[in-house]
Design an enzyme around this catalytic site. Structure first.
Site, mmCIF file in Angstrom:
data_model
loop_
_atom_site.group_PDB
_atom_site.id
_atom_site.type_symbol
_atom_site.label_atom_id
_atom_site.label_comp_id
_atom_site.label_asym_id
_atom_site.label_seq_id
_atom_site.Cartn_x
_atom_site.Cartn_y
_atom_site.Cartn_z
ATOM 1 N N GLY A 3 0.868 -1.169 0.000
ATOM 2 C CA GLY A 3 0.000 0.000 0.000
ATOM 3 C C GLY A 3 0.902 1.216 0.000
ATOM 4 N N GLU A 4 0.745 2.048 1.010
ATOM 5 C CA GLU A 4 1.622 3.214 1.120
ATOM 6 C C GLU A 4 2.081 3.241 2.570
ATOM 7 O OE1 GLU A 4 3.792 6.442 0.962
ATOM 8 O OE2 GLU A 4 2.082 6.502 2.297
ATOM 9 N N SER A 5 3.380 3.118 2.764
ATOM 10 C CA SER A 5 3.864 2.816 4.113
ATOM 11 C C SER A 5 3.710 3.965 5.103
ATOM 12 C CB SER A 5 5.305 2.328 4.056
ATOM 13 O OG SER A 5 6.142 3.324 3.512
ATOM 14 N N CYS A 60 6.019 -5.428 0.174
ATOM 15 C CA CYS A 60 6.168 -4.053 -0.309
ATOM 16 C C CYS A 60 6.072 -3.043 0.835
ATOM 17 C CB CYS A 60 5.178 -3.802 -1.440
ATOM 18 S SG CYS A 60 5.717 -2.496 -2.542
ATOM 19 N N ARG A 70 13.029 3.019 -0.143
ATOM 20 C CA ARG A 70 11.666 3.104 -0.688
ATOM 21 C C ARG A 70 11.691 3.603 -2.129
ATOM 22 N NH1 ARG A 70 8.216 6.854 2.719
ATOM 23 N NH2 ARG A 70 6.681 6.152 1.197
ATOM 24 N N ILE A 87 5.592 -2.846 -7.650
ATOM 25 C CA ILE A 87 4.844 -1.594 -7.802
ATOM 26 C C ILE A 87 5.448 -0.545 -6.875
ATOM 27 C CG2 ILE A 87 2.575 -0.491 -7.646
ATOM 28 C CD1 ILE A 87 1.355 -3.321 -7.940
ATOM 29 N N ARG A 88 6.134 0.410 -7.448
ATOM 30 C CA ARG A 88 6.841 1.424 -6.644
ATOM 31 C C ARG A 88 7.505 0.756 -5.443
ATOM 32 N NH1 ARG A 88 5.144 7.347 -6.382
ATOM 33 N NH2 ARG A 88 7.349 7.169 -6.118
ATOM 34 N N HIS A 98 4.728 -8.451 -5.014
ATOM 35 C CA HIS A 98 3.354 -8.745 -4.590
ATOM 36 C C HIS A 98 2.871 -10.103 -5.086
ATOM 37 C CE1 HIS A 98 2.182 -4.606 -3.280
ATOM 38 N NE2 HIS A 98 3.122 -4.239 -4.142
ATOM 39 N N GLU A 103 0.468 -11.720 -4.046
ATOM 40 C CA GLU A 103 -1.003 -11.767 -3.967
ATOM 41 C C GLU A 103 -1.664 -11.192 -5.218
ATOM 42 O OE1 GLU A 103 0.891 -9.570 -2.667
ATOM 43 O OE2 GLU A 103 -0.089 -7.610 -2.628
HETATM 44 N N1 GLN Z 1 5.950 3.001 -2.516
HETATM 45 C C1 GLN Z 1 5.199 2.517 -1.389
HETATM 46 C C2 GLN Z 1 5.798 3.012 -0.076
HETATM 47 O O1 GLN Z 1 6.870 3.494 -0.055
HETATM 48 C C3 GLN Z 1 5.107 1.010 -1.389
HETATM 49 C C4 GLN Z 1 4.398 0.536 -2.632
HETATM 50 C C5 GLN Z 1 3.653 -0.747 -2.468
HETATM 51 O O2 GLN Z 1 3.406 -1.232 -1.377
HETATM 52 N N2 GLN Z 1 3.244 -1.304 -3.585
HETATM 53 O O3 GLN Z 1 5.186 2.907 0.937
#
Ligand code: GLN
Length: 243
Positions: A53-55, A86, A116, A152-153, A219, A221
Protein backbone atom coordinates in the site's frame (compact mmCIF):
# COMPACT_ATOMS: atom_id res chain seq x y z
CA UNK A 1 -9.12 -22.79 15.33
CA UNK A 2 -5.85 -21.67 13.78
CA UNK A 3 -6.16 -18.00 12.91
CA UNK A 4 -4.02 -16.09 10.44
CA UNK A 5 -4.62 -12.37 10.08
CA UNK A 6 -4.13 -9.87 7.31
CA UNK A 7 -3.60 -6.30 8.52
CA UNK A 8 -6.49 -4.52 6.82
CA UNK A 9 -5.94 -0.84 7.52
CA UNK A 10 -4.94 0.13 4.00
CA UNK A 11 -3.69 -1.32 0.72
CA UNK A 12 -3.96 -4.76 -0.84
CA UNK A 13 -5.37 -6.81 2.01
CA UNK A 14 -8.31 -8.42 0.17
CA UNK A 15 -6.03 -9.98 -2.48
CA UNK A 16 -3.86 -11.47 0.29
CA UNK A 17 -6.93 -12.96 1.96
CA UNK A 18 -7.94 -14.64 -1.30
CA UNK A 19 -4.45 -16.11 -1.85
CA UNK A 20 -4.16 -17.14 1.80
CA UNK A 21 -7.47 -18.98 1.71
CA UNK A 22 -6.44 -20.74 -1.51
CA UNK A 23 -3.13 -21.74 0.10
CA UNK A 24 -4.94 -23.18 3.12
CA UNK A 25 -7.21 -25.22 0.83
CA UNK A 26 -4.15 -26.38 -1.14
CA UNK A 27 -2.50 -27.57 2.09
CA UNK A 28 -5.79 -29.08 3.27
CA UNK A 29 -5.54 -27.16 6.52
CA UNK A 30 -8.37 -25.52 8.36
CA UNK A 31 -7.31 -21.89 8.74
CA UNK A 32 -9.46 -19.00 9.88
CA UNK A 33 -8.31 -16.07 7.73
CA UNK A 34 -9.33 -12.74 9.26
CA UNK A 35 -9.01 -9.03 8.58
CA UNK A 36 -7.14 -7.30 11.41
CA UNK A 37 -8.03 -3.72 12.32
CA UNK A 38 -7.86 -3.72 16.11
CA UNK A 39 -5.46 -4.90 18.85
CA UNK A 40 -8.16 -7.36 19.96
CA UNK A 41 -8.30 -8.95 16.48
CA UNK A 42 -4.50 -9.10 16.37
CA UNK A 43 -4.43 -10.92 19.70
CA UNK A 44 -6.36 -13.86 18.19
CA UNK A 45 -3.79 -14.41 15.41
CA UNK A 46 -1.06 -17.05 15.21
CA UNK A 47 0.53 -15.25 12.25
CA UNK A 48 0.06 -12.06 10.27
CA UNK A 49 0.45 -10.67 6.75
CA UNK A 50 1.08 -6.94 6.32
CA UNK A 51 0.09 -6.00 2.76
CA UNK A 52 1.44 -3.44 0.33
CA UNK A 53 0.00 0.00 0.00
CA UNK A 54 1.62 3.21 1.12
CA UNK A 55 3.86 2.82 4.11
CA UNK A 56 3.59 6.30 5.63
CA UNK A 57 -0.22 6.05 5.49
CA UNK A 58 -0.07 2.53 6.90
CA UNK A 59 2.08 3.84 9.74
CA UNK A 60 -0.26 6.74 10.53
CA UNK A 61 -3.39 4.59 10.48
CA UNK A 62 -1.69 1.97 12.67
CA UNK A 63 -0.84 4.68 15.20
CA UNK A 64 -4.40 6.04 15.14
CA UNK A 65 -5.77 2.53 15.61
CA UNK A 66 -3.56 1.90 18.63
CA UNK A 67 -1.87 -0.94 16.75
CA UNK A 68 1.75 0.20 16.61
CA UNK A 69 2.81 -1.15 20.01
CA UNK A 70 0.68 -4.31 19.75
CA UNK A 71 2.30 -4.97 16.34
CA UNK A 72 5.79 -4.48 17.79
CA UNK A 73 4.91 -6.84 20.61
CA UNK A 74 3.49 -9.41 18.14
CA UNK A 75 6.62 -9.34 15.96
CA UNK A 76 9.44 -8.76 18.46
CA UNK A 77 8.29 -10.14 21.82
CA UNK A 78 5.78 -12.84 20.92
CA UNK A 79 7.84 -13.55 17.78
CA UNK A 80 4.83 -14.66 15.77
CA UNK A 81 5.36 -15.38 12.06
CA UNK A 82 4.83 -12.15 10.13
CA UNK A 83 5.13 -11.50 6.40
CA UNK A 84 5.27 -8.03 4.87
CA UNK A 85 4.90 -7.33 1.14
CA UNK A 86 6.17 -4.05 -0.31
CA UNK A 87 4.89 -1.34 2.08
CA UNK A 88 4.56 -4.18 4.61
CA UNK A 89 8.26 -4.98 4.14
CA UNK A 90 9.08 -1.30 4.75
CA UNK A 91 6.97 -1.39 7.94
CA UNK A 92 8.84 -4.47 9.19
CA UNK A 93 12.31 -2.99 8.59
CA UNK A 94 14.35 -1.25 11.26
CA UNK A 95 15.27 1.61 8.93
CA UNK A 96 13.82 3.16 5.79
CA UNK A 97 15.35 5.69 3.48
CA UNK A 98 13.45 7.75 1.02
CA UNK A 99 13.98 10.75 -1.14
CA UNK A 100 11.37 12.56 0.93
CA UNK A 101 12.24 14.19 4.22
CA UNK A 102 10.79 13.13 7.52
CA UNK A 103 10.71 9.80 9.25
CA UNK A 104 7.93 7.33 9.72
CA UNK A 105 7.19 5.03 12.63
CA UNK A 106 8.14 1.46 11.80
CA UNK A 107 7.34 -1.81 13.50
CA UNK A 108 10.78 -3.22 12.75
CA UNK A 109 11.91 -6.80 13.25
CA UNK A 110 14.12 -7.09 10.17
CA UNK A 111 17.61 -5.72 10.87
CA UNK A 112 17.86 -4.06 7.49
CA UNK A 113 17.54 -0.72 5.79
CA UNK A 114 15.07 -0.48 2.93
CA UNK A 115 15.20 2.02 0.13
CA UNK A 116 11.67 3.10 -0.69
CA UNK A 117 10.50 3.65 -4.26
CA UNK A 118 13.82 2.22 -5.33
CA UNK A 119 13.02 1.93 -9.02
CA UNK A 120 11.96 5.55 -9.25
CA UNK A 121 9.27 6.98 -11.43
CA UNK A 122 10.13 5.66 -14.89
CA UNK A 123 10.20 2.07 -13.71
CA UNK A 124 7.66 2.36 -10.94
CA UNK A 125 6.01 -0.87 -11.90
CA UNK A 126 7.07 -3.99 -13.74
CA UNK A 127 6.64 -7.75 -13.73
CA UNK A 128 9.67 -9.98 -13.95
CA UNK A 129 10.33 -13.69 -13.70
CA UNK A 130 12.26 -14.37 -10.52
CA UNK A 131 14.09 -17.53 -9.53
CA UNK A 132 12.89 -18.35 -6.03
CA UNK A 133 15.07 -21.26 -4.92
CA UNK A 134 13.29 -21.41 -1.55
CA UNK A 135 10.20 -22.71 -3.36
CA UNK A 136 12.13 -25.86 -4.30
CA UNK A 137 10.27 -28.98 -3.25
CA UNK A 138 12.84 -31.35 -1.75
CA UNK A 139 11.11 -34.35 -3.35
CA UNK A 140 11.62 -32.90 -6.85
CA UNK A 141 15.00 -32.46 -8.53
CA UNK A 142 13.90 -29.93 -11.14
CA UNK A 143 14.25 -26.25 -10.35
CA UNK A 144 10.93 -24.61 -9.54
CA UNK A 145 9.51 -22.59 -12.44
CA UNK A 146 10.27 -18.87 -12.13
CA UNK A 147 7.84 -16.76 -10.14
CA UNK A 148 6.03 -13.85 -11.84
CA UNK A 149 7.06 -11.07 -9.47
CA UNK A 150 5.02 -7.86 -9.56
CA UNK A 151 6.91 -4.75 -8.44
CA UNK A 152 4.84 -1.59 -7.80
CA UNK A 153 6.84 1.42 -6.64
CA UNK A 154 8.73 -1.20 -4.72
CA UNK A 155 11.40 -0.92 -2.06
CA UNK A 156 14.55 -3.03 -1.98
CA UNK A 157 16.76 -3.91 0.96
CA UNK A 158 19.95 -1.95 0.38
CA UNK A 159 21.75 -2.69 3.61
CA UNK A 160 21.89 -5.33 6.29
CA UNK A 161 22.41 -3.61 9.63
CA UNK A 162 25.30 -5.73 10.79
CA UNK A 163 25.83 -4.11 14.19
CA UNK A 164 22.21 -4.90 15.04
CA UNK A 165 22.56 -8.44 13.73
CA UNK A 166 25.55 -8.97 16.03
CA UNK A 167 23.31 -8.22 18.99
CA UNK A 168 21.07 -11.10 17.98
CA UNK A 169 23.51 -13.68 16.63
CA UNK A 170 20.95 -16.47 16.70
CA UNK A 171 18.82 -14.81 14.03
CA UNK A 172 20.79 -13.91 10.93
CA UNK A 173 19.23 -12.11 8.00
CA UNK A 174 18.72 -14.69 5.25
CA UNK A 175 18.64 -13.35 1.72
CA UNK A 176 16.06 -15.44 -0.16
CA UNK A 177 15.95 -13.66 -3.51
CA UNK A 178 17.81 -11.00 -5.43
CA UNK A 179 16.76 -9.19 -8.54
CA UNK A 180 19.74 -9.89 -10.75
CA UNK A 181 21.98 -7.61 -12.71
CA UNK A 182 20.01 -5.08 -14.58
CA UNK A 183 18.97 -2.95 -11.61
CA UNK A 184 22.20 -3.14 -9.63
CA UNK A 185 23.77 0.03 -11.04
CA UNK A 186 20.59 1.92 -10.24
CA UNK A 187 20.98 0.84 -6.64
CA UNK A 188 24.61 1.91 -6.40
CA UNK A 189 23.73 5.30 -7.85
CA UNK A 190 20.89 5.81 -5.43
CA UNK A 191 22.62 4.78 -2.23
CA UNK A 192 26.16 5.86 -3.03
CA UNK A 193 27.11 3.54 -0.22
CA UNK A 194 29.92 0.99 -0.47
CA UNK A 195 28.74 -0.76 2.66
CA UNK A 196 25.40 -1.51 1.10
CA UNK A 197 26.86 -3.96 -1.39
CA UNK A 198 25.72 -7.41 -0.39
CA UNK A 199 27.98 -10.46 -0.39
CA UNK A 200 25.21 -12.60 -1.92
CA UNK A 201 25.57 -11.12 -5.38
CA UNK A 202 25.23 -8.00 -7.40
CA UNK A 203 21.46 -7.77 -7.39
CA UNK A 204 18.96 -6.03 -5.15
CA UNK A 205 17.56 -7.99 -2.21
CA UNK A 206 13.86 -8.52 -2.83
CA UNK A 207 13.02 -11.39 -0.47
CA UNK A 208 14.47 -12.12 2.94
CA UNK A 209 13.80 -13.71 6.28
CA UNK A 210 15.07 -13.12 9.78
CA UNK A 211 13.74 -15.57 12.36
CA UNK A 212 9.93 -15.15 12.40
CA UNK A 213 9.86 -12.23 9.98
CA UNK A 214 9.60 -12.64 6.19
CA UNK A 215 9.58 -9.85 3.64
CA UNK A 216 9.12 -9.47 -0.12
CA UNK A 217 9.47 -6.34 -2.24
CA UNK A 218 7.02 -7.77 -4.74
CA UNK A 219 3.35 -8.74 -4.59
CA UNK A 220 2.64 -12.50 -4.83
CA UNK A 221 -1.00 -11.77 -3.97
CA UNK A 222 -1.46 -9.98 -7.31
CA UNK A 223 -0.81 -13.14 -9.32
CA UNK A 224 -2.67 -16.44 -9.55
CA UNK A 225 0.51 -18.18 -8.41
CA UNK A 226 -0.01 -19.12 -4.76
CA UNK A 227 3.36 -20.82 -4.22
CA UNK A 228 4.77 -18.10 -1.92
CA UNK A 229 1.60 -18.11 0.20
CA UNK A 230 1.73 -21.92 0.39
CA UNK A 231 5.42 -21.84 1.36
CA UNK A 232 4.85 -19.18 4.04
CA UNK A 233 1.84 -20.99 5.50
CA UNK A 234 3.94 -24.17 5.73
CA UNK A 235 6.60 -22.19 7.63
CA UNK A 236 3.88 -20.85 9.92
CA UNK A 237 2.66 -24.37 10.70
CA UNK A 238 6.20 -25.60 11.30
CA UNK A 239 6.88 -22.72 13.71
CA UNK A 240 3.64 -23.33 15.58
CA UNK A 241 4.01 -27.09 16.01
CA UNK A 242 5.89 -28.00 19.18
CA UNK A 243 8.59 -30.60 18.44
N1 GLN B 1 5.95 3.00 -2.52
C1 GLN B 1 5.20 2.52 -1.39
C2 GLN B 1 5.80 3.01 -0.08
O1 GLN B 1 6.87 3.49 -0.06
C3 GLN B 1 5.11 1.01 -1.39
C4 GLN B 1 4.40 0.54 -2.63
C5 GLN B 1 3.65 -0.75 -2.47
O2 GLN B 1 3.41 -1.23 -1.38
N2 GLN B 1 3.24 -1.30 -3.59
O3 GLN B 1 5.19 2.91 0.94
Amino acid sequence: VFTVGVLSLQGGFSEHLVSLKRAAVHLQRNVECIEVRTPQELSTCEALIIPGGESTTLSLVAQQSGLLEPLRDFVKQKRKPTWGTCAGLIFLSEEATSTKRGGQELVGGLDVRVHRNHFGRQKESFVTNLELAFLQDSSVTDKPPPFPAVFIRAPVVDKVLTDKVEQTPTAPVEVLAVLPGRHASNKAALTGDEASVQPQGDGDIVALRQANVFGTSFHPELTDDIRVHVWWLQQVFMASTPN
